[in-house]
Write a protein that holds these residues in place. Sequence first.
Motif, PDB file in Angstrom:
ATOM      1  N   SER A   1       6.151   3.200 -19.734  1.00  0.00           N
ATOM      2  CA  SER A   1       7.196   3.109 -18.725  1.00  0.00           C
ATOM      3  C   SER A   1       7.583   4.475 -18.183  1.00  0.00           C
ATOM      4  O   SER A   1       7.873   4.614 -17.006  1.00  0.00           O
ATOM      5  CB  SER A   1       8.419   2.391 -19.294  1.00  0.00           C
ATOM      6  OG  SER A   1       8.977   3.161 -20.318  1.00  0.00           O
ATOM      7  N   SER A   2       7.547   5.494 -19.036  1.00  0.00           N
ATOM      8  CA  SER A   2       7.976   6.775 -18.486  1.00  0.00           C
ATOM      9  C   SER A   2       6.838   7.529 -17.809  1.00  0.00           C
ATOM     10  O   SER A   2       7.070   8.387 -16.973  1.00  0.00           O
ATOM     11  CB  SER A   2       8.621   7.638 -19.564  1.00  0.00           C
ATOM     12  OG  SER A   2       7.696   7.932 -20.555  1.00  0.00           O
ATOM     13  N   LEU A   3       5.640   7.196 -18.163  1.00  0.00           N
ATOM     14  CA  LEU A   3       4.519   7.901 -17.536  1.00  0.00           C
ATOM     15  C   LEU A   3       4.100   7.222 -16.243  1.00  0.00           C
ATOM     16  O   LEU A   3       3.573   7.834 -15.333  1.00  0.00           O
ATOM     17  CB  LEU A   3       3.339   7.913 -18.502  1.00  0.00           C
ATOM     18  CG  LEU A   3       2.358   9.050 -18.303  1.00  0.00           C
ATOM     19  CD1 LEU A   3       3.090  10.367 -18.454  1.00  0.00           C
ATOM     20  CD2 LEU A   3       1.238   8.960 -19.304  1.00  0.00           C
ATOM     21  N   ASN A   4       4.340   5.959 -16.192  1.00  0.00           N
ATOM     22  CA  ASN A   4       3.835   5.166 -15.080  1.00  0.00           C
ATOM     23  C   ASN A   4       4.904   4.953 -14.016  1.00  0.00           C
ATOM     24  O   ASN A   4       4.943   3.926 -13.367  1.00  0.00           O
ATOM     25  CB  ASN A   4       3.359   3.818 -15.629  1.00  0.00           C
ATOM     26  CG  ASN A   4       2.256   3.246 -14.772  1.00  0.00           C
ATOM     27  OD1 ASN A   4       1.831   3.869 -13.812  1.00  0.00           O
ATOM     28  ND2 ASN A   4       1.810   2.066 -15.109  1.00  0.00           N
ATOM     29  N   GLU A   5       5.760   5.934 -13.869  1.00  0.00           N
ATOM     30  CA  GLU A   5       6.857   5.768 -12.912  1.00  0.00           C
ATOM     31  C   GLU A   5       6.342   5.551 -11.502  1.00  0.00           C
ATOM     32  O   GLU A   5       6.885   4.781 -10.731  1.00  0.00           O
ATOM     33  CB  GLU A   5       7.773   6.999 -12.962  1.00  0.00           C
ATOM     34  CG  GLU A   5       8.589   7.039 -14.226  1.00  0.00           C
ATOM     35  CD  GLU A   5       9.264   8.381 -14.428  1.00  0.00           C
ATOM     36  OE1 GLU A   5      10.308   8.398 -15.088  1.00  0.00           O
ATOM     37  OE2 GLU A   5       8.763   9.404 -13.950  1.00  0.00           O
ATOM     38  N   GLU A   6       5.274   6.267 -11.181  1.00  0.00           N
ATOM     39  CA  GLU A   6       4.663   6.093  -9.867  1.00  0.00           C
ATOM     40  C   GLU A   6       3.177   5.889 -10.053  1.00  0.00           C
ATOM     41  O   GLU A   6       2.575   6.468 -10.954  1.00  0.00           O
ATOM     42  CB  GLU A   6       4.890   7.329  -8.994  1.00  0.00           C
ATOM     43  CG  GLU A   6       6.341   7.657  -8.738  1.00  0.00           C
ATOM     44  CD  GLU A   6       6.949   6.812  -7.642  1.00  0.00           C
ATOM     45  OE1 GLU A   6       6.199   6.025  -7.011  1.00  0.00           O
ATOM     46  OE2 GLU A   6       8.163   6.941  -7.407  1.00  0.00           O
ATOM     47  N   GLU A   7       2.603   5.112  -9.185  1.00  0.00           N
ATOM     48  CA  GLU A   7       1.188   4.834  -9.317  1.00  0.00           C
ATOM     49  C   GLU A   7       0.513   5.093  -7.977  1.00  0.00           C
ATOM     50  O   GLU A   7       1.006   4.650  -6.946  1.00  0.00           O
ATOM     51  CB  GLU A   7       1.015   3.371  -9.705  1.00  0.00           C
ATOM     52  CG  GLU A   7      -0.220   3.103 -10.502  1.00  0.00           C
ATOM     53  CD  GLU A   7      -0.219   1.667 -11.016  1.00  0.00           C
ATOM     54  OE1 GLU A   7       0.252   1.437 -12.130  1.00  0.00           O
ATOM     55  OE2 GLU A   7      -0.695   0.791 -10.269  1.00  0.00           O
ATOM     56  N   VAL A   8      -0.581   5.825  -8.012  1.00  0.00           N
ATOM     57  CA  VAL A   8      -1.312   6.077  -6.778  1.00  0.00           C
ATOM     58  C   VAL A   8      -2.743   5.600  -6.986  1.00  0.00           C
ATOM     59  O   VAL A   8      -3.379   5.959  -7.967  1.00  0.00           O
ATOM     60  CB  VAL A   8      -1.326   7.575  -6.420  1.00  0.00           C
ATOM     61  CG1 VAL A   8      -2.075   7.798  -5.116  1.00  0.00           C
ATOM     62  CG2 VAL A   8       0.088   8.107  -6.318  1.00  0.00           C
ATOM     63  N   VAL A   9      -3.211   4.769  -6.083  1.00  0.00           N
ATOM     64  CA  VAL A   9      -4.549   4.214  -6.237  1.00  0.00           C
ATOM     65  C   VAL A   9      -5.478   4.759  -5.161  1.00  0.00           C
ATOM     66  O   VAL A   9      -5.109   4.839  -3.995  1.00  0.00           O
ATOM     67  CB  VAL A   9      -4.515   2.677  -6.154  1.00  0.00           C
ATOM     68  CG1 VAL A   9      -5.918   2.117  -6.272  1.00  0.00           C
ATOM     69  CG2 VAL A   9      -3.623   2.114  -7.237  1.00  0.00           C
ATOM     70  N   PHE A  10      -6.648   5.169  -5.589  1.00  0.00           N
ATOM     71  CA  PHE A  10      -7.670   5.646  -4.654  1.00  0.00           C
ATOM     72  C   PHE A  10      -8.775   4.607  -4.587  1.00  0.00           C
ATOM     73  O   PHE A  10      -9.485   4.410  -5.564  1.00  0.00           O
ATOM     74  CB  PHE A  10      -8.253   6.972  -5.136  1.00  0.00           C
ATOM     75  CG  PHE A  10      -7.361   8.154  -4.903  1.00  0.00           C
ATOM     76  CD1 PHE A  10      -6.181   8.288  -5.607  1.00  0.00           C
ATOM     77  CD2 PHE A  10      -7.707   9.113  -3.979  1.00  0.00           C
ATOM     78  CE1 PHE A  10      -5.351   9.380  -5.393  1.00  0.00           C
ATOM     79  CE2 PHE A  10      -6.884  10.219  -3.762  1.00  0.00           C
ATOM     80  CZ  PHE A  10      -5.704  10.340  -4.460  1.00  0.00           C
ATOM     81  N   SER A  11      -8.891   3.972  -3.446  1.00  0.00           N
ATOM     82  CA  SER A  11      -9.953   2.984  -3.321  1.00  0.00           C
ATOM     83  C   SER A  11     -11.222   3.698  -2.855  1.00  0.00           C
ATOM     84  O   SER A  11     -11.150   4.773  -2.266  1.00  0.00           O
ATOM     85  CB  SER A  11      -9.543   1.908  -2.325  1.00  0.00           C
ATOM     86  OG  SER A  11      -9.050   2.523  -1.161  1.00  0.00           O
ATOM     87  N   PRO A  12     -12.364   3.099  -3.106  1.00  0.00           N
ATOM     88  CA  PRO A  12     -13.625   3.748  -2.728  1.00  0.00           C
ATOM     89  C   PRO A  12     -13.716   3.969  -1.222  1.00  0.00           C
ATOM     90  O   PRO A  12     -13.155   3.197  -0.452  1.00  0.00           O
ATOM     91  CB  PRO A  12     -14.677   2.745  -3.180  1.00  0.00           C
ATOM     92  CG  PRO A  12     -14.017   1.910  -4.206  1.00  0.00           C
ATOM     93  CD  PRO A  12     -12.575   1.853  -3.842  1.00  0.00           C
ATOM     94  N   TYR A  13     -14.425   5.002  -0.843  1.00  0.00           N
ATOM     95  CA  TYR A  13     -14.680   5.215   0.585  1.00  0.00           C
ATOM     96  C   TYR A  13     -15.760   4.240   1.036  1.00  0.00           C
ATOM     97  O   TYR A  13     -16.641   3.889   0.265  1.00  0.00           O
ATOM     98  CB  TYR A  13     -15.235   6.621   0.816  1.00  0.00           C
ATOM     99  CG  TYR A  13     -14.334   7.769   0.457  1.00  0.00           C
ATOM    100  CD1 TYR A  13     -13.229   8.070   1.248  1.00  0.00           C
ATOM    101  CD2 TYR A  13     -14.616   8.574  -0.632  1.00  0.00           C
ATOM    102  CE1 TYR A  13     -12.422   9.155   0.940  1.00  0.00           C
ATOM    103  CE2 TYR A  13     -13.818   9.664  -0.946  1.00  0.00           C
ATOM    104  CZ  TYR A  13     -12.721   9.947  -0.165  1.00  0.00           C
ATOM    105  OH  TYR A  13     -11.939  11.018  -0.472  1.00  0.00           O
ATOM    106  N   ASN A  14     -15.696   3.859   2.300  1.00  0.00           N
ATOM    107  CA  ASN A  14     -16.838   3.106   2.824  1.00  0.00           C
ATOM    108  C   ASN A  14     -17.810   4.086   3.475  1.00  0.00           C
ATOM    109  O   ASN A  14     -17.527   5.275   3.599  1.00  0.00           O
ATOM    110  CB  ASN A  14     -16.386   2.026   3.807  1.00  0.00           C
ATOM    111  CG  ASN A  14     -15.657   2.618   4.997  1.00  0.00           C
ATOM    112  OD1 ASN A  14     -16.035   3.662   5.502  1.00  0.00           O
ATOM    113  ND2 ASN A  14     -14.609   1.942   5.428  1.00  0.00           N
TER     114      ASN A  14
END
Length: 409
Positions: free
Chosen positions: A204-217
């Motif tokens: 809970s304290s580490l995952n305060e924000e989540e950023v996802v990088f999807s694959p490039y096309n």
Amino acid sequence: MKKDKLTNFFEKFIQKESFFQNKKILQGNFIPDEIKHRDKQIELIAEILAPLLKKDLPSNIFVYGKTGTGKTVTIKYVCNKISEISKEQKIPLEIIYLNCKLKKIADTEYRLIAQLARLFGKAIPSTGLPTEEVYQIFFDALEKSKKTVLLILDEIDQIVKKTGDELLYNLLRINYELKNSQIAIIGISNNIGFSNELDPRVKSSLNEEEVVFSPYNAIQIQDILKERAKLAFKENILEEGVIAKCAAYAAREHGDARRAIELLRVSGEIAERKNQKTVKIENIDDAEEKVEKDRFLDLIKNQPKQFQIILYSIFIINEKKKGEIYTGELYNLYKEISSKLGFRPLTQRRVSDIIVELDMLGIINGKVTSKGRYGRTREISLSTPSTLDLKIKAILEEDLDLGSKNEFF
DNA sequence: CGAGATTCATGTGAAGTATACCTTTAGGCTTAA
DNA sequence: AAGCCTAAAGGTATACTTCACATGAATCTCGTA
């Protein structure tokens, strides 16, 4: 003085015009001035980290995405900017990047903390001190420095899988214990399900924000390549379609931009060496082979001797017979080879673990299966392309100094 | 014939050991007053 | 007496070993239809 062949060669080499005007741009650790197709992520990360510039503590961030989706570059890019500004404004900020996969540097709790303490100018021995004491040394150094630390842990899943999540818990407790300093953590991982394996408190304290990088096309990769190629190569060096093909090759997997860039660079190098005038599409095929080859050879060369002997045994068996290899037969051969080489053979227990490690490195493929009445074992196969078999074997033989003792093939 | 027991070859967890390095401590020796 | 060196004692992390138990499906066993 008469010019010999070699002198001639070097003189010609100097005269020859290079294809590249700046090869660095195509190298793995290069951070461009502009990062394409990651605007959203950049913005989000910048927003989250901005409080650093007001000496406030930002949220911790978790970053997910497969290899070559720009996680590391993007983070470094944003952090560089922040670092620049903080220097101008004299804000006491320290940004630390560590890759948790690096053997002997940051692959255990002790080593990682020791590394951190070293970055603060403390001398920490490779072993001997209690981990708790190393924490204390690090905490003290940090407290004295009165800085805010942004700690970027790349491939964080690796270390947690290996040593558990106390490390993260302990790092997070810095903010409660220290008055003058604080720490924010960015965890980078290519395993999406990773955070679910964490202790709920840590999560809970580490995952305060989540950023996802999807694959490039493929189109995005082309775009990135074009940009870089323009800066890296001289004009009119790349033939029509070269970039498109590099992009297509990379997109085939999962949009691995790093790979595409490397492919382009190596194609250029190959064409240059062949004294061509331009980089042709055919060069890419050679480049792909070379990239693949170098990746494996490098990986294998850097393994400890015992790992290499086990690998070598696998290659020997693989040469003799088709299909899967079982732990038992591998162990027998390994035992024979390693004692002939003058190493004390490790136990089967340990070998079993090493096989798992080699599997995780992507050099081999292992999976446990039950053969019913005939027991259970791990089916092992190579994940290196078979075109490299001979080359890899040769490297192993050289590294293990097997040349004189060629009684096995 | 089929459900349940058996079996094999090795996976796997836990605890123990060797090694290399650490700090602390207690002498023992030197030295300078 | 103070200062310095040294060696022993008592720690730790890491890589590895030892020990003991866990696995899971092909095969076997045996009661039943």
